[in-house]
Design a protein around this motif. Structure first.
Motif, PDB file in Angstrom:
ATOM      1  N   MET A 103     -20.416  11.955  -1.800  1.00 59.82           N
ATOM      2  CA  MET A 103     -21.650  11.333  -1.290  1.00 59.82           C
ATOM      3  C   MET A 103     -22.757  12.389  -1.222  1.00 59.82           C
ATOM      4  O   MET A 103     -22.474  13.563  -0.960  1.00 59.82           O
ATOM      5  CB  MET A 103     -21.377  10.769   0.111  1.00 59.82           C
ATOM      6  N   THR A 104     -23.995  11.958  -1.445  1.00 58.89           N
ATOM      7  CA  THR A 104     -25.143  12.844  -1.207  1.00 58.89           C
ATOM      8  C   THR A 104     -26.099  12.154  -0.244  1.00 58.89           C
ATOM      9  O   THR A 104     -26.217  10.921  -0.248  1.00 58.89           O
ATOM     10  CB  THR A 104     -25.898  13.190  -2.506  1.00 58.89           C
ATOM     11  N   HIS A 105     -26.809  12.970   0.575  1.00 60.46           N
ATOM     12  CA  HIS A 105     -27.664  12.444   1.647  1.00 60.46           C
ATOM     13  C   HIS A 105     -28.917  13.314   1.697  1.00 60.46           C
ATOM     14  O   HIS A 105     -28.834  14.517   1.960  1.00 60.46           O
ATOM     15  CB  HIS A 105     -26.865  12.523   2.963  1.00 60.46           C
ATOM     16  N   ASN A 106     -30.060  12.728   1.412  1.00 59.18           N
ATOM     17  CA  ASN A 106     -31.322  13.457   1.274  1.00 59.18           C
ATOM     18  C   ASN A 106     -32.337  12.832   2.237  1.00 59.18           C
ATOM     19  O   ASN A 106     -32.510  11.614   2.244  1.00 59.18           O
ATOM     20  CB  ASN A 106     -31.771  13.284  -0.198  1.00 59.18           C
ATOM     21  N   VAL A 107     -32.970  13.688   3.065  1.00 55.04           N
ATOM     22  CA  VAL A 107     -33.862  13.173   4.117  1.00 55.04           C
ATOM     23  C   VAL A 107     -35.294  13.645   3.886  1.00 55.04           C
ATOM     24  O   VAL A 107     -35.523  14.805   3.544  1.00 55.04           O
ATOM     25  CB  VAL A 107     -33.371  13.656   5.508  1.00 55.04           C
ATOM     26  N   GLY A 108     -36.246  12.748   4.120  1.00 56.36           N
ATOM     27  CA  GLY A 108     -37.665  13.099   4.079  1.00 56.36           C
ATOM     28  C   GLY A 108     -38.204  13.189   5.490  1.00 56.36           C
ATOM     29  O   GLY A 108     -37.973  12.298   6.310  1.00 56.36           O
ATOM     30  N   GLY A 109     -38.911  14.304   5.794  1.00 61.34           N
ATOM     31  CA  GLY A 109     -39.504  14.510   7.120  1.00 61.34           C
ATOM     32  C   GLY A 109     -38.414  14.631   8.176  1.00 61.34           C
ATOM     33  O   GLY A 109     -37.337  15.168   7.943  1.00 61.34           O
ATOM     34  N   SER A 110     -38.705  14.090   9.364  1.00 62.48           N
ATOM     35  CA  SER A 110     -37.689  14.169  10.422  1.00 62.48           C
ATOM     36  C   SER A 110     -36.802  12.938  10.398  1.00 62.48           C
ATOM     37  O   SER A 110     -36.081  12.679  11.355  1.00 62.48           O
ATOM     38  CB  SER A 110     -38.365  14.315  11.785  1.00 62.48           C
ATOM     39  N   GLY A 111     -36.860  12.169   9.288  1.00 60.16           N
ATOM     40  CA  GLY A 111     -35.973  11.008   9.166  1.00 60.16           C
ATOM     41  C   GLY A 111     -36.699   9.729   8.817  1.00 60.16           C
ATOM     42  O   GLY A 111     -36.160   8.639   9.000  1.00 60.16           O
ATOM     43  N   ALA A 112     -37.940   9.834   8.303  1.00 59.97           N
ATOM     44  CA  ALA A 112     -38.679   8.626   7.936  1.00 59.97           C
ATOM     45  C   ALA A 112     -38.159   8.039   6.619  1.00 59.97           C
ATOM     46  O   ALA A 112     -38.326   6.846   6.359  1.00 59.97           O
ATOM     47  CB  ALA A 112     -40.166   8.927   7.824  1.00 59.97           C
ATOM     48  N   THR A 113     -37.551   8.882   5.789  1.00 63.16           N
ATOM     49  CA  THR A 113     -36.919   8.407   4.546  1.00 63.16           C
ATOM     50  C   THR A 113     -35.508   8.995   4.465  1.00 63.16           C
ATOM     51  O   THR A 113     -35.329  10.176   4.747  1.00 63.16           O
ATOM     52  CB  THR A 113     -37.708   8.874   3.297  1.00 63.16           C
ATOM     53  N   ALA A 114     -34.558   8.158   4.099  1.00 61.20           N
ATOM     54  CA  ALA A 114     -33.209   8.673   3.808  1.00 61.20           C
ATOM     55  C   ALA A 114     -32.721   8.023   2.527  1.00 61.20           C
ATOM     56  O   ALA A 114     -32.930   6.820   2.304  1.00 61.20           O
ATOM     57  CB  ALA A 114     -32.247   8.376   4.950  1.00 61.20           C
ATOM     58  N   VAL A 115     -32.122   8.840   1.666  1.00 68.04           N
ATOM     59  CA  VAL A 115     -31.583   8.355   0.396  1.00 68.04           C
ATOM     60  C   VAL A 115     -30.122   8.788   0.312  1.00 68.04           C
ATOM     61  O   VAL A 115     -29.819   9.976   0.475  1.00 68.04           O
ATOM     62  CB  VAL A 115     -32.363   8.937  -0.810  1.00 68.04           C
ATOM     63  N   VAL A 116     -29.234   7.825   0.115  1.00 74.16           N
ATOM     64  CA  VAL A 116     -27.798   8.128   0.065  1.00 74.16           C
ATOM     65  C   VAL A 116     -27.223   7.616  -1.253  1.00 74.16           C
ATOM     66  O   VAL A 116     -27.484   6.469  -1.641  1.00 74.16           O
ATOM     67  CB  VAL A 116     -27.062   7.474   1.267  1.00 74.16           C
ATOM     68  N   HIS A 117     -26.477   8.468  -1.919  1.00 74.98           N
ATOM     69  CA  HIS A 117     -25.784   8.066  -3.151  1.00 74.98           C
ATOM     70  C   HIS A 117     -24.287   8.296  -3.010  1.00 74.98           C
ATOM     71  O   HIS A 117     -23.863   9.224  -2.314  1.00 74.98           O
ATOM     72  CB  HIS A 117     -26.292   8.867  -4.360  1.00 74.98           C
ATOM     73  N   ILE A 118     -23.506   7.456  -3.674  1.00 76.51           N
ATOM     74  CA  ILE A 118     -22.055   7.700  -3.779  1.00 76.51           C
ATOM     75  C   ILE A 118     -21.708   7.741  -5.270  1.00 76.51           C
ATOM     76  O   ILE A 118     -22.146   6.881  -6.049  1.00 76.51           O
ATOM     77  CB  ILE A 118     -21.233   6.602  -3.069  1.00 76.51           C
ATOM     78  N   PHE A 119     -20.949   8.766  -5.637  1.00 73.94           N
ATOM     79  CA  PHE A 119     -20.563   8.980  -7.037  1.00 73.94           C
ATOM     80  C   PHE A 119     -19.030   9.008  -7.147  1.00 73.94           C
ATOM     81  O   PHE A 119     -18.342   9.345  -6.188  1.00 73.94           O
ATOM     82  CB  PHE A 119     -21.095  10.325  -7.542  1.00 73.94           C
ATOM     83  N   SER A 120     -18.541   8.687  -8.343  1.00 74.54           N
ATOM     84  CA  SER A 120     -17.095   8.785  -8.562  1.00 74.54           C
ATOM     85  C   SER A 120     -16.804   9.178 -10.007  1.00 74.54           C
ATOM     86  O   SER A 120     -17.596   8.890 -10.911  1.00 74.54           O
ATOM     87  CB  SER A 120     -16.424   7.433  -8.269  1.00 74.54           C
ATOM     88  N   ASN A 121     -15.633   9.813 -10.212  1.00 77.08           N
ATOM     89  CA  ASN A 121     -15.225  10.119 -11.593  1.00 77.08           C
ATOM     90  C   ASN A 121     -14.400   8.986 -12.173  1.00 77.08           C
ATOM     91  O   ASN A 121     -13.890   9.085 -13.282  1.00 77.08           O
ATOM     92  CB  ASN A 121     -14.481  11.461 -11.662  1.00 77.08           C
ATOM     93  N   GLU A 122     -14.241   7.888 -11.397  1.00 79.07           N
ATOM     94  CA  GLU A 122     -13.551   6.693 -11.919  1.00 79.07           C
ATOM     95  C   GLU A 122     -14.514   5.531 -11.933  1.00 79.07           C
ATOM     96  O   GLU A 122     -15.272   5.338 -10.984  1.00 79.07           O
ATOM     97  CB  GLU A 122     -12.335   6.368 -11.045  1.00 79.07           C
ATOM     98  N   ARG A 123     -14.470   4.743 -12.981  1.00 81.51           N
ATOM     99  CA  ARG A 123     -15.408   3.632 -13.075  1.00 81.51           C
ATOM    100  C   ARG A 123     -15.009   2.476 -12.163  1.00 81.51           C
ATOM    101  O   ARG A 123     -13.836   2.218 -11.988  1.00 81.51           O
ATOM    102  CB  ARG A 123     -15.451   3.135 -14.534  1.00 81.51           C
TER     103      ARG A 123
END
Ligand SMILES: CC(=O)SCCNC(=O)CCNC(=O)[C@H](O)C(C)(C)COP(=O)(O)OP(=O)(O)OC[C@H]1O[C@@H](n2cnc3c(N)ncnc32)[C@H](O)[C@@H]1OP(=O)(O)O
Length: 390
Positions: free
Chosen positions: A370-390
């Motif tokens: 999983m990746t978790h990227n935040v803008g400012g003190s939390g006004a934007t959050a973007v979360v991705h989940i990746f896998s090596n299996e389809r």
């Protein structure tokens, strides 16, 4: 909606890259990702560039077109290129735009890049530029800096949950330990809890070693439909979820400043989209712009009970080999935090881990990251989940 995969990924070195220009580093990352995907570049039909503040840091706006030109994708090919801005979440959001473009069928080969060149201006200039990611009228103009804003979050977390300075320091120590094995990291030195606690105080309770640094760097990934992925690579990494949430920008308007509601909601959306729970995730790259931010993030994403993030960090549960490895790359603390690049760099780390190519910082047998990227003190959050299996 089509399933999507990443088939090429590259990060430049992060650090103080005084001899390089912004356009140089984005092109280095882009060419690296294109080579990694085994394509010539002419296949690319959409480009997204995450960048927080080219105007303030290097006095260059209109980055979408500029980077397309310097990559050779503008003249003749006229590839549509768009700059994406969401403060420190600009990179994660650029990736999300590329994923949406491919998922929708508008694009077949999209590149998402992220870049920032922060060290060409003074420290005070960088601090002021960064404060524009908070509420400028209520916070920036009143003198609130980002270390100050996250220090307020830390103070309340300590008061409500008994979180200690040692627990905060344990996050920095672990991330420096991981970063020692990451060739792109800005700081590859081992540090101790004692060193963190004795380092200069930036904004009580955050010492300099509780802070991510000011950095230069760029990262890029190539995104294609999952059904085509094996044409490019024998190790495609599939996007299982791409989620985003917004919240009020000013800290004083938050329901509870020790929880980033946008992270909680983006996390829930991502788990739902992937059909997974926190127990399924093998590692997570979280937005540790300050040590307290990692503690909040692991709570908000369901890897620690509310209020126990500090304890879990001090216990070693977030180390490599622990219950849930957090920031195997070294995170923002050790790798550096070129704000527009960070979200894409997190994805590059997820790809590297899921391919099994992370060397001494490898999370053995990882299937979901999983990746978790935040803008400012939390006004934007973007979360991705990746896998090596389809
Ligand atoms: C959602 C978000 O992402 S918000 C976060 C956005 N990012 C930020 O707010 C950046 C936070 N960090 C900072 O502002 C700065 O790094 C500060 C204030 C902590 C330190 O900056 P300065 O006091 O100007 O430090 P300066 O650049 O002069 O460096 C002094 C020394 O400390 C080191 N240093 C600076 N920052 C850090 C750090 N975060 N960690 C470890 N070492 C550091 C430098 O490498 C330098 O070492 P040297 O003397 O061996 O060369």
């Amino acid at each position: 909606m089509r399933e999507v995969a990443i088939v090429g990924a590259k990060t430049t070195e992060f650090g103080e890259l005084w001899e390089r220009s912004l356009r140089d580093i984005v092109v280095e990352a882009g060419i690296g990702a294109i080579e990694d995907a085994g394509i010539s570049g002419k296949e690319i039909d959409a480009m997204y560039v995450g960048n927080m503040s080219g105007g303030r840091f290097v006095e260059q706006e209109h980055l979408g077109a500029l980077i397309a030109d310097y990559s050779g994708l503008a003249r003749g090919l006229h590839v549509p290129s768009t700059r994406v801005e969401a403060a420190c979440a600009s990179g994660g959001l650029a990736l999300r735009q590329a994923i949406q473009a491919v998922a929708s069928g508008y694009s077949n080969v999209a590149i998402a890049a992220g870049a920032e060149k922060m060290t060409d201006i003074s420290s005070s200039g960088a601090t002021d530029a960064l404060s524009a990611a908070a509420d400028r009228e209520w916070e920036g103009i009143q003198g609130a800096t980002f270390p100050g804003i996250y220090a307020m979050i830390a103070k309340l977390h300590m008061a409500k949950y008994g979180t200690t300075s040692e627990q905060l320091a344990a996050v920095a120590v672990k991330n420096h330990e991981n970063g020692m094995h990451n060739p792109i990291a800005q700081f590859k030195s081992k540090i101790t809890i004692d060193q963190v606690l004795k380092s200069i105080m930036v904004s009580d309770p955050l010492h300099i070693l509780d802070c991510s640094p000011v950095s230069d760097g760029a990262a890029a990934v190539v995104v294609v439909p999952a059904e085509d992925a094996l044409k490019y690579t024998d190790k495609p990494i599939y996007v299982k979820a791409s989620a985003q949430a917004s919240d009020t920008i000013a800290l004083h308007d938050r329901r509870d400043i020790t929880t980033l509601d946008a992270s909680v909601v983006a996390g829930k959306r991502a788990y739902e989209m992937a059909g997974l729970t926190p127990k399924d995730i093998n590692f997570v790259e979280v937005h540790d712009c300050f040590t307290i931010a990692e503690i909040c993030a692991i709570e908000d994403l369901g890897f620690a009970e509310k209020g126990k993030g500090g304890l879990v960090s001090l216990n070693g549960e977030t180390k490599l080999g622990g219950r849930i490895p957090v920031n195997p790359s070294g995170g923002l603390k050790s790798c550096g935090h070129p704000v527009g690049a960070t979200g894409v760099k997190q994805a590059v780390e997820a790809v590297t881990q899921l391919r099994g190519d992370a060397g001494k910082r490898q999370v053995d047998g990882a299937k979901y990251g999983m990746t978790h990227n935040v803008g400012g003190s939390g006004a934007t959050a973007v979360v991705h989940i990746f896998s090596n299996e389809r």
